[in-house]
Design an enzyme around this catalytic site. Structure first.
Site, PDB file in Angstrom:
ATOM      1  N   GLY A  99       0.833  -1.204   0.000  1.00  0.00           N
ATOM      2  CA  GLY A  99       0.000   0.000   0.000  1.00  0.00           C
ATOM      3  C   GLY A  99       0.864   1.249   0.000  1.00  0.00           C
ATOM      4  O   GLY A  99       1.887   1.317   0.693  1.00  0.00           O
ATOM      5  N   ILE A 113      15.096  -8.669  22.913  1.00  0.00           N
ATOM      6  CA  ILE A 113      15.267  -9.786  21.982  1.00  0.00           C
ATOM      7  C   ILE A 113      16.516 -10.590  22.338  1.00  0.00           C
ATOM      8  O   ILE A 113      16.486 -11.829  22.383  1.00  0.00           O
ATOM      9  CB  ILE A 113      15.347  -9.280  20.524  1.00  0.00           C
ATOM     10  CG1 ILE A 113      13.988  -8.712  20.104  1.00  0.00           C
ATOM     11  CG2 ILE A 113      15.787 -10.397  19.575  1.00  0.00           C
ATOM     12  CD1 ILE A 113      13.922  -8.192  18.684  1.00  0.00           C
ATOM     13  N   ASP A 118       4.356   0.498  15.786  1.00  0.00           N
ATOM     14  CA  ASP A 118       5.813   0.695  15.790  1.00  0.00           C
ATOM     15  C   ASP A 118       6.268   1.832  14.895  1.00  0.00           C
ATOM     16  O   ASP A 118       7.383   2.335  15.061  1.00  0.00           O
ATOM     17  CB  ASP A 118       6.515  -0.591  15.313  1.00  0.00           C
ATOM     18  CG  ASP A 118       6.650  -1.642  16.410  1.00  0.00           C
ATOM     19  OD1 ASP A 118       6.020  -1.472  17.478  1.00  0.00           O
ATOM     20  OD2 ASP A 118       7.367  -2.634  16.192  1.00  0.00           O
ATOM     21  N   HIS A 144      -4.933 -17.382  48.748  1.00  0.00           N
ATOM     22  CA  HIS A 144      -3.742 -18.052  49.284  1.00  0.00           C
ATOM     23  C   HIS A 144      -3.800 -19.536  48.965  1.00  0.00           C
ATOM     24  O   HIS A 144      -4.853 -20.138  49.130  1.00  0.00           O
ATOM     25  CB  HIS A 144      -3.668 -17.867  50.801  1.00  0.00           C
ATOM     26  CG  HIS A 144      -2.514 -18.597  51.413  1.00  0.00           C
ATOM     27  ND1 HIS A 144      -1.223 -18.127  51.329  1.00  0.00           N
ATOM     28  CD2 HIS A 144      -2.467 -19.780  52.081  1.00  0.00           C
ATOM     29  CE1 HIS A 144      -0.420 -18.989  51.935  1.00  0.00           C
ATOM     30  NE2 HIS A 144      -1.155 -20.002  52.400  1.00  0.00           N
TER      31      HIS A 144
HETATM   32  P1  FAD Z   1       4.269  -4.946  12.483  1.00  0.00           P
HETATM   33  O1  FAD Z   1       3.926  -6.063  13.382  1.00  0.00           O
HETATM   34  O2  FAD Z   1       5.672  -4.801  12.026  1.00  0.00           O
HETATM   35  O3  FAD Z   1       3.292  -5.084  11.232  1.00  0.00           O
HETATM   36  C1  FAD Z   1       3.358  -4.241  10.125  1.00  0.00           C
HETATM   37  C2  FAD Z   1       2.751  -4.967   8.935  1.00  0.00           C
HETATM   38  O4  FAD Z   1       2.589  -4.038   7.885  1.00  0.00           O
HETATM   39  C3  FAD Z   1       3.638  -6.073   8.387  1.00  0.00           C
HETATM   40  O5  FAD Z   1       2.861  -7.196   8.069  1.00  0.00           O
HETATM   41  C4  FAD Z   1       4.243  -5.465   7.131  1.00  0.00           C
HETATM   42  O6  FAD Z   1       4.569  -6.425   6.147  1.00  0.00           O
HETATM   43  C5  FAD Z   1       3.090  -4.590   6.680  1.00  0.00           C
HETATM   44  N1  FAD Z   1       3.488  -3.462   5.825  1.00  0.00           N
HETATM   45  C6  FAD Z   1       4.481  -2.566   6.028  1.00  0.00           C
HETATM   46  N2  FAD Z   1       4.460  -1.631   5.061  1.00  0.00           N
HETATM   47  C7  FAD Z   1       3.438  -1.956   4.244  1.00  0.00           C
HETATM   48  C8  FAD Z   1       2.907  -1.368   3.060  1.00  0.00           C
HETATM   49  N3  FAD Z   1       3.418  -0.230   2.565  1.00  0.00           N
HETATM   50  N4  FAD Z   1       1.867  -1.975   2.465  1.00  0.00           N
HETATM   51  C9  FAD Z   1       1.318  -3.117   2.980  1.00  0.00           C
HETATM   52  N5  FAD Z   1       1.779  -3.694   4.086  1.00  0.00           N
HETATM   53  C10 FAD Z   1       2.813  -3.119   4.713  1.00  0.00           C
HETATM   54  N6  FAD Z   1       5.995  -7.056  21.469  1.00  0.00           N
HETATM   55  C11 FAD Z   1       5.261  -7.353  22.554  1.00  0.00           C
HETATM   56  O7  FAD Z   1       4.408  -6.554  22.950  1.00  0.00           O
HETATM   57  N7  FAD Z   1       5.421  -8.551  23.219  1.00  0.00           N
HETATM   58  C12 FAD Z   1       6.341  -9.459  22.829  1.00  0.00           C
HETATM   59  O8  FAD Z   1       6.459 -10.525  23.446  1.00  0.00           O
HETATM   60  C13 FAD Z   1       7.139  -9.166  21.699  1.00  0.00           C
HETATM   61  N8  FAD Z   1       8.051 -10.056  21.271  1.00  0.00           N
HETATM   62  C14 FAD Z   1       8.788  -9.773  20.150  1.00  0.00           C
HETATM   63  C15 FAD Z   1       9.744 -10.690  19.745  1.00  0.00           C
HETATM   64  C16 FAD Z   1      10.510 -10.441  18.615  1.00  0.00           C
HETATM   65  C17 FAD Z   1      11.539 -11.443  18.168  1.00  0.00           C
HETATM   66  C18 FAD Z   1      10.284  -9.236  17.871  1.00  0.00           C
HETATM   67  C19 FAD Z   1      11.067  -8.960  16.613  1.00  0.00           C
HETATM   68  C20 FAD Z   1       9.349  -8.313  18.280  1.00  0.00           C
HETATM   69  C21 FAD Z   1       8.588  -8.563  19.432  1.00  0.00           C
HETATM   70  N9  FAD Z   1       7.660  -7.645  19.910  1.00  0.00           N
HETATM   71  C22 FAD Z   1       6.926  -7.928  21.030  1.00  0.00           C
HETATM   72  C23 FAD Z   1       7.413  -6.360  19.229  1.00  0.00           C
HETATM   73  C24 FAD Z   1       6.152  -6.476  18.357  1.00  0.00           C
HETATM   74  O9  FAD Z   1       6.329  -7.514  17.428  1.00  0.00           O
HETATM   75  C25 FAD Z   1       5.897  -5.151  17.647  1.00  0.00           C
HETATM   76  O10 FAD Z   1       5.809  -4.115  18.589  1.00  0.00           O
HETATM   77  C26 FAD Z   1       4.592  -5.228  16.868  1.00  0.00           C
HETATM   78  O11 FAD Z   1       4.611  -6.267  15.926  1.00  0.00           O
HETATM   79  C27 FAD Z   1       4.313  -3.900  16.152  1.00  0.00           C
HETATM   80  O12 FAD Z   1       3.095  -3.990  15.500  1.00  0.00           O
HETATM   81  P2  FAD Z   1       2.769  -3.112  14.191  1.00  0.00           P
HETATM   82  O13 FAD Z   1       1.434  -3.574  13.728  1.00  0.00           O
HETATM   83  O14 FAD Z   1       3.010  -1.702  14.472  1.00  0.00           O
HETATM   84  O15 FAD Z   1       3.886  -3.541  13.124  1.00  0.00           O
HETATM   85  P1  NAD Z   2      16.147  -3.155  22.433  1.00  0.00           P
HETATM   86  O1  NAD Z   2      16.091  -1.701  22.225  1.00  0.00           O
HETATM   87  O2  NAD Z   2      15.311  -3.785  23.480  1.00  0.00           O
HETATM   88  O3  NAD Z   2      17.653  -3.590  22.763  1.00  0.00           O
HETATM   89  C1  NAD Z   2      18.719  -3.315  21.920  1.00  0.00           C
HETATM   90  C2  NAD Z   2      20.000  -3.383  22.738  1.00  0.00           C
HETATM   91  O4  NAD Z   2      21.087  -3.346  21.846  1.00  0.00           O
HETATM   92  C3  NAD Z   2      20.157  -2.212  23.709  1.00  0.00           C
HETATM   93  O5  NAD Z   2      20.497  -2.714  24.989  1.00  0.00           O
HETATM   94  C4  NAD Z   2      21.265  -1.390  23.087  1.00  0.00           C
HETATM   95  O6  NAD Z   2      22.038  -0.713  24.039  1.00  0.00           O
HETATM   96  C5  NAD Z   2      22.073  -2.463  22.386  1.00  0.00           C
HETATM   97  N1  NAD Z   2      22.873  -1.988  21.258  1.00  0.00           N
HETATM   98  C6  NAD Z   2      22.538  -1.061  20.325  1.00  0.00           C
HETATM   99  N2  NAD Z   2      23.548  -0.923  19.431  1.00  0.00           N
HETATM  100  C7  NAD Z   2      24.515  -1.785  19.810  1.00  0.00           C
HETATM  101  C8  NAD Z   2      25.795  -2.112  19.297  1.00  0.00           C
HETATM  102  N3  NAD Z   2      26.268  -1.538  18.191  1.00  0.00           N
HETATM  103  N4  NAD Z   2      26.530  -3.055  19.934  1.00  0.00           N
HETATM  104  C9  NAD Z   2      26.049  -3.662  21.057  1.00  0.00           C
HETATM  105  N5  NAD Z   2      24.853  -3.370  21.595  1.00  0.00           N
HETATM  106  C10 NAD Z   2      24.088  -2.460  20.980  1.00  0.00           C
HETATM  107  O7  NAD Z   2      15.866  -3.793  20.996  1.00  0.00           O
HETATM  108  P2  NAD Z   2      15.621  -5.308  20.570  1.00  0.00           P
HETATM  109  O8  NAD Z   2      16.002  -6.238  21.659  1.00  0.00           O
HETATM  110  O9  NAD Z   2      16.249  -5.434  19.225  1.00  0.00           O
HETATM  111  O10 NAD Z   2      14.053  -5.340  20.413  1.00  0.00           O
HETATM  112  C11 NAD Z   2      13.402  -4.467  19.461  1.00  0.00           C
HETATM  113  C12 NAD Z   2      12.050  -4.071  19.940  1.00  0.00           C
HETATM  114  O11 NAD Z   2      11.187  -5.186  19.976  1.00  0.00           O
HETATM  115  C13 NAD Z   2      12.085  -3.468  21.319  1.00  0.00           C
HETATM  116  O12 NAD Z   2      11.582  -2.166  21.253  1.00  0.00           O
HETATM  117  C14 NAD Z   2      11.222  -4.314  22.158  1.00  0.00           C
HETATM  118  O13 NAD Z   2      10.331  -3.577  22.939  1.00  0.00           O
HETATM  119  C15 NAD Z   2      10.448  -5.176  21.171  1.00  0.00           C
HETATM  120  N6  NAD Z   2      10.385  -6.520  21.752  1.00  0.00           N
HETATM  121  C16 NAD Z   2       9.574  -6.702  22.831  1.00  0.00           C
HETATM  122  C17 NAD Z   2       9.529  -7.929  23.441  1.00  0.00           C
HETATM  123  C18 NAD Z   2       8.654  -8.113  24.638  1.00  0.00           C
HETATM  124  O14 NAD Z   2       7.785  -7.282  24.852  1.00  0.00           O
HETATM  125  N7  NAD Z   2       8.825  -9.161  25.416  1.00  0.00           N
HETATM  126  C19 NAD Z   2      10.309  -8.972  22.975  1.00  0.00           C
HETATM  127  C20 NAD Z   2      11.146  -8.740  21.905  1.00  0.00           C
HETATM  128  C21 NAD Z   2      11.154  -7.506  21.292  1.00  0.00           C
END
Ligand code: FAD
Ligand code: NAD
Length: 475
Positions: free
Chosen positions: A122, A192, A319, A451
């Site tokens: 999109g 992560i 995000d 409890h």
């Molecule tokens: P996204 O999930 O990135 O979705 C965006 C969607 O839009 C995608 O499908 C993409 O393909 C699509 N898109 C982008 N541009 C276009 C376009 N121009 N046209 C059509 N489609 C498009 N968050 C938590 O709260 N709890 C967790 O436990 C957690 N664990 C995580 C673990 C990992 C390994 C990672 C990487 C992230 C995790 N996160 C977690 C973060 C979470 O995944 C994101 O905060 C969340 O997915 C953001 O949602 P969003 O809808 O903004 O974007």
């Molecule tokens: P993050 O911001 O949590 O952590 C990134 C880490 O990398 C930081 O501690 C930072 O200081 C370090 N860093 C940055 N540049 C570096 C470098 N050059 N060398 C070494 N260390 C460096 O980001 P993430 O772990 O990649 O996760 C991305 C996002 O996804 C986060 O915003 C997080 O909230 C979301 N996420 C959430 C969950 C959850 O809610 N349980 C799980 C996974 C991811």
């Protein structure tokens, strides 16, 4: 299919798809456009969270934790197991099946809710028109009264650490390894790095995590961070703080890393390297010239507190806009926007967004850390309760960590609740609700907690704020 909609949502992740569903619930005509492609080329709604983030990581965290407990903990319960073996292929099939079920669920929700799903890319054009380019290159234009941008985020890459998708990888690849790497390197000790580092450590990898900052988990309350660091080190995660990676390169079957810290230059060899240094907003080819939508210096779409962009009738959530990159934050923003579009009330309380890190012990919090409260200058009081004193935690063989409640000294309002311990992510729900209703610690103190439950830890920590804990020594 009509090409005119009340609402067009670009992005079908946890911010976009709830916006579409709520808009349909509000009797608006809605299309949700999404371009996600899985590694096998198939399309699935759900974005990063369902396909490559929250859900697959939690599936592997659960499986790896069970494997670890079967090997290390069951004997303590008097359960003698022999021949406990890892079947990683089966574990990965389970992960993939959960993802498929959950992403398939969105199609079903769209169908029953009346949301029109559109696969493709999109692009917002001036005048609230949205150009959709399908995988086969064909194009069409949708006309929308309101547009919601929910294009999400992608991993940040380091120029000095070129990915090859096999040995140097991002979090998505690291969720789909088909063998346990003997030596796993992770750059970044953020959420992560800690979650995926834990998964592969439990499954047998030697895990080294290089973190640029000297401080561990600066986003968390530092008493909790210190406790976490102690446990993670005990579990064998080799956490190296203040480590600045200069370069990494694939050399045959290994990755050679060079980094510096306060003690000088170092090298490290690993079999796989995961780069987890944060994520950046994704707006590639999203905005045509002249839409009026503004993007800030860091690439985030600029919005106000109600997620309105600078362009009329264009909103942005999740995000791709400011705020913690968390699925539940995006979801609430999506719902708020869909309600505002329909002329209903909508609000996100940014002060009560919970954070959960799904390690063992789990870490969860809501509200301010002690460091933030101290910096605000507001007088405060603190109560803590150790899970070592919880009967339920003992019974679960999970008596590690603590609950901590921070309250205002003047009016007793709960300012922050922090938990490191069993099921911390579930326990924090009570604290969120309390803070949403501006509860005092006395409100929590006077609330009956069953409890023996883990939730008694929050109750006792609230009592400890006024030195009234019953089951722990008041300090
Ligand atoms: P996204 O999930 O990135 O979705 C965006 C969607 O839009 C995608 O499908 C993409 O393909 C699509 N898109 C982008 N541009 C276009 C376009 N121009 N046209 C059509 N489609 C498009 N968050 C938590 O709260 N709890 C967790 O436990 C957690 N664990 C995580 C673990 C990992 C390994 C990672 C990487 C992230 C995790 N996160 C977690 C973060 C979470 O995944 C994101 O905060 C969340 O997915 C953001 O949602 P969003 O809808 O903004 O974007
Ligand atoms: P993050 O911001 O949590 O952590 C990134 C880490 O990398 C930081 O501690 C930072 O200081 C370090 N860093 C940055 N540049 C570096 C470098 N050059 N060398 C070494 N260390 C460096 O980001 P993430 O772990 O990649 O996760 C991305 C996002 O996804 C986060 O915003 C997080 O909230 C979301 N996420 C959430 C969950 C959850 O809610 N349980 C799980 C996974 C991811």
């Amino acid at each position: 299919m009509s090409d005119r909609f009340d609402v067009v949502v670009i992005g079908g992740g946890p911010a976009g798809y709830p916006a579409a569903i709520r808009a349909a619930q509000n009797k608006l005509t809605v299309a949700c456009i999404d371009e996600w492609r899985n590694t096998d080329g198939s399309h699935a709604f759900g974005g990063t969270c369902l396909n490559a983030g929250c859900i697959p990581s939690k599936a592997l965290l659960e499986s790896s934790e069970l494997y670890h407990r079967a090997r290390e903990e069951f004997a303590v319960h008097g359960i003698a197991l022999t021949g406990v073996a890892l079947d990683l292929a089966a574990m990965q099939r389970r992960r993939a099946a959960i993802v498929k079920t959950m992403t398939g669920g969105i199609n079903a929700l769209f169908k029953s809710g009346g949301v029109t799903p559109v696969q493709g890319h999109g692009r917002l054009l001036p005048g609230n028109r949205v150009q959709v380019t399908a995988a086969d290159g064909s194009q069409r234009i949708l006309q929308a009264a309101q547009v919601v941008l929910a294009s999400g985020s992608v991993p940040v890459r380091l120029r000095s650490v070129p990915h090859d998708g096999r040995r140097i990888v991002d979090s998505w690849n690291a969720l789909e390894f088909d063998a346990v790497p003997a030596r796993l390197g992770v750059i970044g000790a953020g959420v992560i790095g800690l979650e995926l580092g834990s998964v592969w450590r439990r499954l047998g990898s030697e895990v080294t995590i290089l973190e640029a900052t000297e401080q561990f988990l600066p986003i968390a309350d530092q008493a909790i961070a210190r406790e976490a660091l102690r446990h993670f080190k005990k579990q064998g995660l080799d956490l190296r703080l203040g480590a600045k990676v200069a370069s990494a390169a694939v050399a045959g079957e290994v990755v050679d890393l060079r980094y510096t810290d306060a003690r000088g230059e170092h090298s490290l060899q690993v079999d796989k390297l995961v780069v987890a240094v944060g994520r950046r907003p994704f707006t590639d080819d999203l905005l045509a010239e002249g839409t009026g939508v503004q993007v800030d210096a860091r690439g985030f779409i600029e919005v106000d507190e109600h997620c309105r962009t600078a362009a009329a009738n264009v909103w942005a959530v999740g995000d791709v806009v400011r705020g913690p990159m968390l699925a539940h934050r995006g979801k609430e923003e999506g719902v708020m926007v869909a309600d505002l579009i329909a002329g209903r009330y909508g609000e996100v309380n940014y002060r009560t967004i919970p954070s959960v890190i799904y390690t063992s012990p789990e870490i969860a919090w809501v509200g301010q850390t002690e460091e933030q409260v101290k910096a605000s200058g507001r007088p405060y009081k603190v109560g803590t309760f150790p899970f070592a004193a919880s009967g339920r935690a003992r019974a679960m063989e999970a008596a590690q960590g603590m609950a901590k409640v921070i309250a205002a000294a003047d009016d007793d309002e709960v300012l922050g609740v922090h938990v490191i311990g069993p099921m911390a992510g579930e326990l924090i729900g009570e604290a969120m609700l309390a803070m949403e209703y501006s509860a005092s610690t006395e409100d929590i103190q006077r609330t009956i907690h069953a409890h023996p439950t883990l939730s008694e830890a929050i109750h006792e920590a609230a009592l400890a704020v006024d030195k009234k804990a019953i089951d722990a020594i008041n300090r």
